[in-house]
Design a protein around this motif. Structure first.
Motif, PDB file in Angstrom:
ATOM      1  N   LEU A 300      -8.750 -57.620 -66.227  1.00 38.15           N
ATOM      2  CA  LEU A 300      -7.572 -58.257 -66.833  1.00 38.15           C
ATOM      3  C   LEU A 300      -6.431 -58.103 -65.837  1.00 38.15           C
ATOM      4  CD1 LEU A 300      -6.267 -58.103 -70.447  1.00 38.15           C
ATOM      5  CD2 LEU A 300      -4.718 -57.494 -68.591  1.00 38.15           C
ATOM      6  N   THR A 301      -5.811 -59.220 -65.475  1.00 33.42           N
ATOM      7  CA  THR A 301      -4.752 -59.207 -64.459  1.00 33.42           C
ATOM      8  C   THR A 301      -3.487 -59.840 -65.021  1.00 33.42           C
ATOM      9  OG1 THR A 301      -6.423 -59.443 -62.719  1.00 33.42           O
ATOM     10  CG2 THR A 301      -4.143 -59.865 -62.111  1.00 33.42           C
ATOM     11  N   VAL A 302      -2.366 -59.160 -64.859  1.00 34.40           N
ATOM     12  CA  VAL A 302      -1.054 -59.693 -65.241  1.00 34.40           C
ATOM     13  C   VAL A 302      -0.172 -59.652 -63.995  1.00 34.40           C
ATOM     14  CG1 VAL A 302       1.005 -59.375 -66.643  1.00 34.40           C
ATOM     15  CG2 VAL A 302      -1.258 -58.957 -67.629  1.00 34.40           C
ATOM     16  N   THR A 303       0.356 -60.823 -63.627  1.00 29.85           N
ATOM     17  CA  THR A 303       1.215 -60.949 -62.450  1.00 29.85           C
ATOM     18  C   THR A 303       2.527 -61.594 -62.863  1.00 29.85           C
ATOM     19  OG1 THR A 303      -0.723 -61.201 -61.019  1.00 29.85           O
ATOM     20  CG2 THR A 303       1.392 -61.877 -60.112  1.00 29.85           C
ATOM     21  N   ASN A 304       3.633 -61.054 -62.389  1.00 30.73           N
ATOM     22  CA  ASN A 304       4.936 -61.632 -62.736  1.00 30.73           C
ATOM     23  C   ASN A 304       5.854 -61.645 -61.526  1.00 30.73           C
ATOM     24  OD1 ASN A 304       5.112 -58.572 -63.443  1.00 30.73           O
ATOM     25  ND2 ASN A 304       7.260 -59.211 -63.214  1.00 30.73           N
ATOM     26  N   THR A 305       6.756 -62.600 -61.524  1.00 31.52           N
ATOM     27  CA  THR A 305       7.842 -62.593 -60.559  1.00 31.52           C
ATOM     28  C   THR A 305       8.905 -61.618 -61.049  1.00 31.52           C
ATOM     29  OG1 THR A 305       8.896 -64.444 -61.705  1.00 31.52           O
ATOM     30  CG2 THR A 305       7.411 -64.974 -59.883  1.00 31.52           C
ATOM     31  N   ASP A 313      10.313 -50.140 -52.093  1.00 27.03           N
ATOM     32  CA  ASP A 313      11.007 -50.161 -50.816  1.00 27.03           C
ATOM     33  C   ASP A 313      10.692 -48.920 -49.981  1.00 27.03           C
ATOM     34  OD1 ASP A 313      12.180 -52.567 -51.445  1.00 27.03           O
ATOM     35  OD2 ASP A 313      13.905 -51.615 -52.415  1.00 27.03           O
ATOM     36  N   ALA A 314      10.475 -47.796 -50.653  1.00 27.35           N
ATOM     37  CA  ALA A 314      10.217 -46.554 -49.929  1.00 27.35           C
ATOM     38  C   ALA A 314       8.739 -46.271 -49.781  1.00 27.35           C
ATOM     39  CB  ALA A 314      10.898 -45.388 -50.657  1.00 27.35           C
ATOM     40  N   ASP A 315       7.968 -46.481 -50.858  1.00 25.63           N
ATOM     41  CA  ASP A 315       6.566 -46.105 -50.836  1.00 25.63           C
ATOM     42  C   ASP A 315       5.859 -46.884 -51.927  1.00 25.63           C
ATOM     43  OD1 ASP A 315       4.112 -44.992 -50.640  1.00 25.63           O
ATOM     44  OD2 ASP A 315       4.693 -42.978 -51.276  1.00 25.63           O
ATOM     45  N   ALA A 316       4.889 -47.712 -51.530  1.00 26.04           N
ATOM     46  CA  ALA A 316       4.180 -48.524 -52.513  1.00 26.04           C
ATOM     47  C   ALA A 316       3.423 -47.656 -53.498  1.00 26.04           C
ATOM     48  CB  ALA A 316       3.223 -49.480 -51.806  1.00 26.04           C
ATOM     49  N   ALA A 317       2.952 -46.482 -53.041  1.00 24.51           N
ATOM     50  CA  ALA A 317       2.207 -45.595 -53.933  1.00 24.51           C
ATOM     51  C   ALA A 317       3.090 -45.064 -55.058  1.00 24.51           C
ATOM     52  CB  ALA A 317       1.602 -44.441 -53.148  1.00 24.51           C
ATOM     53  N   ALA A 318       4.416 -45.045 -54.818  1.00 28.86           N
ATOM     54  CA  ALA A 318       5.313 -44.537 -55.858  1.00 28.86           C
ATOM     55  C   ALA A 318       5.340 -45.440 -57.079  1.00 28.86           C
ATOM     56  CB  ALA A 318       6.725 -44.393 -55.294  1.00 28.86           C
ATOM     57  N   VAL A 319       4.832 -46.672 -56.964  1.00 33.17           N
ATOM     58  CA  VAL A 319       4.790 -47.577 -58.108  1.00 33.17           C
ATOM     59  C   VAL A 319       3.936 -46.995 -59.221  1.00 33.17           C
ATOM     60  CG1 VAL A 319       4.108 -49.898 -58.854  1.00 33.17           C
ATOM     61  CG2 VAL A 319       5.211 -49.570 -56.649  1.00 33.17           C
ATOM     62  N   TYR A 320       2.933 -46.197 -58.849  1.00 30.28           N
ATOM     63  CA  TYR A 320       2.045 -45.634 -59.861  1.00 30.28           C
ATOM     64  C   TYR A 320       2.779 -44.648 -60.776  1.00 30.28           C
ATOM     65  CZ  TYR A 320      -1.932 -47.774 -57.584  1.00 30.28           C
ATOM     66  OH  TYR A 320      -2.809 -48.693 -57.078  1.00 30.28           O
ATOM     67  N   ARG A 321       3.918 -44.159 -60.334  1.00 27.79           N
ATOM     68  CA  ARG A 321       4.693 -43.269 -61.197  1.00 27.79           C
ATOM     69  C   ARG A 321       5.296 -44.023 -62.375  1.00 27.79           C
ATOM     70  NH1 ARG A 321       9.069 -39.802 -58.559  1.00 27.79           N
ATOM     71  NH2 ARG A 321       9.051 -39.001 -60.686  1.00 27.79           N
ATOM     72  N   LEU A 322       5.245 -45.347 -62.350  1.00 28.50           N
ATOM     73  CA  LEU A 322       5.740 -46.115 -63.489  1.00 28.50           C
ATOM     74  C   LEU A 322       4.925 -45.849 -64.742  1.00 28.50           C
ATOM     75  CD1 LEU A 322       6.460 -49.555 -61.778  1.00 28.50           C
ATOM     76  CD2 LEU A 322       8.133 -47.857 -62.525  1.00 28.50           C
ATOM     77  N   THR A 323       3.719 -45.305 -64.582  1.00 27.44           N
ATOM     78  CA  THR A 323       2.905 -44.986 -65.749  1.00 27.44           C
ATOM     79  C   THR A 323       3.334 -43.675 -66.396  1.00 27.44           C
ATOM     80  OG1 THR A 323       1.252 -43.875 -64.367  1.00 27.44           O
ATOM     81  CG2 THR A 323       0.916 -46.218 -64.808  1.00 27.44           C
ATOM     82  N   ASN A 366       4.485 -56.913 -55.692  1.00 29.10           N
ATOM     83  CA  ASN A 366       4.340 -58.176 -54.972  1.00 29.10           C
ATOM     84  C   ASN A 366       5.331 -58.227 -53.811  1.00 29.10           C
ATOM     85  OD1 ASN A 366       2.421 -59.017 -56.888  1.00 29.10           O
ATOM     86  ND2 ASN A 366       4.051 -59.769 -58.234  1.00 29.10           N
ATOM     87  N   PRO A 367       4.945 -58.835 -52.693  1.00 33.65           N
ATOM     88  CA  PRO A 367       5.847 -58.883 -51.522  1.00 33.65           C
ATOM     89  C   PRO A 367       7.199 -59.512 -51.834  1.00 33.65           C
ATOM     90  CG  PRO A 367       3.622 -59.527 -50.897  1.00 33.65           C
ATOM     91  CD  PRO A 367       3.628 -59.427 -52.395  1.00 33.65           C
ATOM     92  N   GLY A 368       7.203 -60.553 -52.669  1.00 31.97           N
ATOM     93  CA  GLY A 368       8.457 -61.222 -52.982  1.00 31.97           C
ATOM     94  C   GLY A 368       9.166 -60.653 -54.191  1.00 31.97           C
TER      95      GLY A 368
END
Length: 381
Positions: A300-305, A313-323, A366-368
């Motif tokens: 199941l994939t959800v993608t949003n702008t 901006d600092a570390d892509a791995a830090a996105v996982y802390r959103l959980t 996402n890059p943008g």
């Protein structure tokens, strides 16, 4: 005393592991030496089997066989005593060297039992049983440290989130008590009801999160596209009101799971995709189907702008802390817009549902700008 309040089990004091290894090594050396000397004795006792005599009759008398065997026995006794001493000394040194890594692990375990989790054993050298134990223990310490840190953050943030609506309610009541004649009581009751509902919502979300970690959900065979379709229908009106375009590609995705929880998972992801999108011209999509990267799984994939996440901006791995509970895209502070304000528990509940279904959750910025969330679940057999 252990943290659970139980008294430690009394253990009789016996030989240490080092002493046991020392005695075992010494015994092995002693037995091996004794067997060797027995072989020599038997050889001298029965071979050769002819009488011993001097080659030159004028020479001194030749020792008899009993004399030779008696001398051999005396020499063997001395040799066995030396072997025993050498075995004890060498065994003690070798056992100490072998058990030294275990002593390092024991010291680390004692520090961990005392509440210090910021240290590691860090054994170096070739891969063997001790380095594998050391690496496993270090990994356990790292996991425990992350878990305890997350628990402390959760307690602090939960206290803050639950205290906020209570503090707001008290402030409004204090103002009303100070100036009873200048109040719009209809508006006051509405605001109190809204604030009270926020506290109830946070409490319900916390209870759901706790239940996911402790109570296995009832499961059945279903198509993941069905609860996803229900979530799309529930969020379509809000998406239209915000001007965010929605696309759905709901392919077959058979799983064994809980339909209510899977619908909540998709709904939480879609709500985040709508509320954390661009002010104008935003879009988001949901897709279900087979997982191309993991055979035997559905995706199941959800993608949003949306805006770029500060963590990305600092570390892509830090996105996982959103959980983590109460962590929002903008940090710990809730959005000023009430329509976009959440409790910071949506992705935490999603992560709990994924764990309950033995799946894998992947978050990628996402890059943008915006976010792509992938939920991979085991396919129904």
């Amino acid at each position: 005393m252990p943290l659970d309040g139980r008294q430690p089990v009394p253990r009789p004091r016996r030989l240490t592991a080092r002493m046991k290894l020392t005695l075992t090594y010494a015994l092995f050396v002693f037995v091996a030496g004794a067997l060797s000397l027995v072989v020599v004795y038997l050889a001298m006792r029965f071979v050769p089997d002819y009488p011993l005599s001097a080659v030159n009759p004028q020479a001194a008398a030749v020792a008899t066989r009993p004399d030779i065997l008696q001398a051999l026995i005396k020499a063997s006794a001395v040799a066995l005593l030396l072997l025993a001493l050498v075995g004890l000394g060498a065994g003690w040194l070798i056992a100490g060297r072998v058990l030294r890594p275990l002593q390092d692990i024991t010291r680390a375990a004692r520090r961990a039992a005392g509440g210090s989790l910021d240290h590691r054993v860090g054994l170096t050298g070739p891969r063997d049983e001790f380095t594998e134990l050391s690496d496993t223990f270090d990994d356990m310490l790292a996991r425990l440290q992350r878990s305890f840190d997350a628990q402390q953050r959760f307690a602090a943030n939960a206290s803050h989130e639950l205290r906020t609506p209570l503090a707001v309610s008290r402030t409004m009541l204090d103002v009303a008590v100070a100036d009873p004649d200048g109040q719009d009581y209809g508006r006051l009751v509405s605001r109190l009801r809204e604030t009270n509902q926020r506290g109830i919502d946070i409490t319900d979300a916390l209870l759901q999160l706790a239940a996911l970690d402790h109570t296995p959900p009832a499961t059945e065979r279903l198509d993941l596209a069905d609860p996803a379709r229900g979530a799309v229908a529930a969020v379509r009106e809000e998406a239209g009101a915000r001007g965010v375009a929605l696309t759905a590609d709901l392919g077959p995705a058979p799983v064994t799971g809980n339909g209510v929880l899977l619908r909540q998972l998709a709904l939480n992801l879609l709500h985040n995709a709508v509320r954390h999108n661009l002010p104008t011209g935003g879009s988001f999509s949901l897709a279900t189907g087979a997982d191309p990267l993991r055979p035997g799984h559905v995706l199941l994939t959800v993608t949003n702008t949306g805006p770029r996440l500060p963590a990305a901006d600092a570390d892509a791995a830090a996105v996982y802390r959103l959980t983590e509970p109460f962590l929002r895209g903008g940090g710990r502070v809730a959005d000023k817009d009430p329509a976009r304000r959440g409790h910071g528990l949506g992705l935490a509940i999603v992560a709990g549902i994924v764990r309950a279904h033995r799946g894998e959750l992947t978050l990628a910025p996402n890059p943008g700008g915006g976010l792509t969330v992938r939920v991979s679940l085991p396919a129904a057999g």
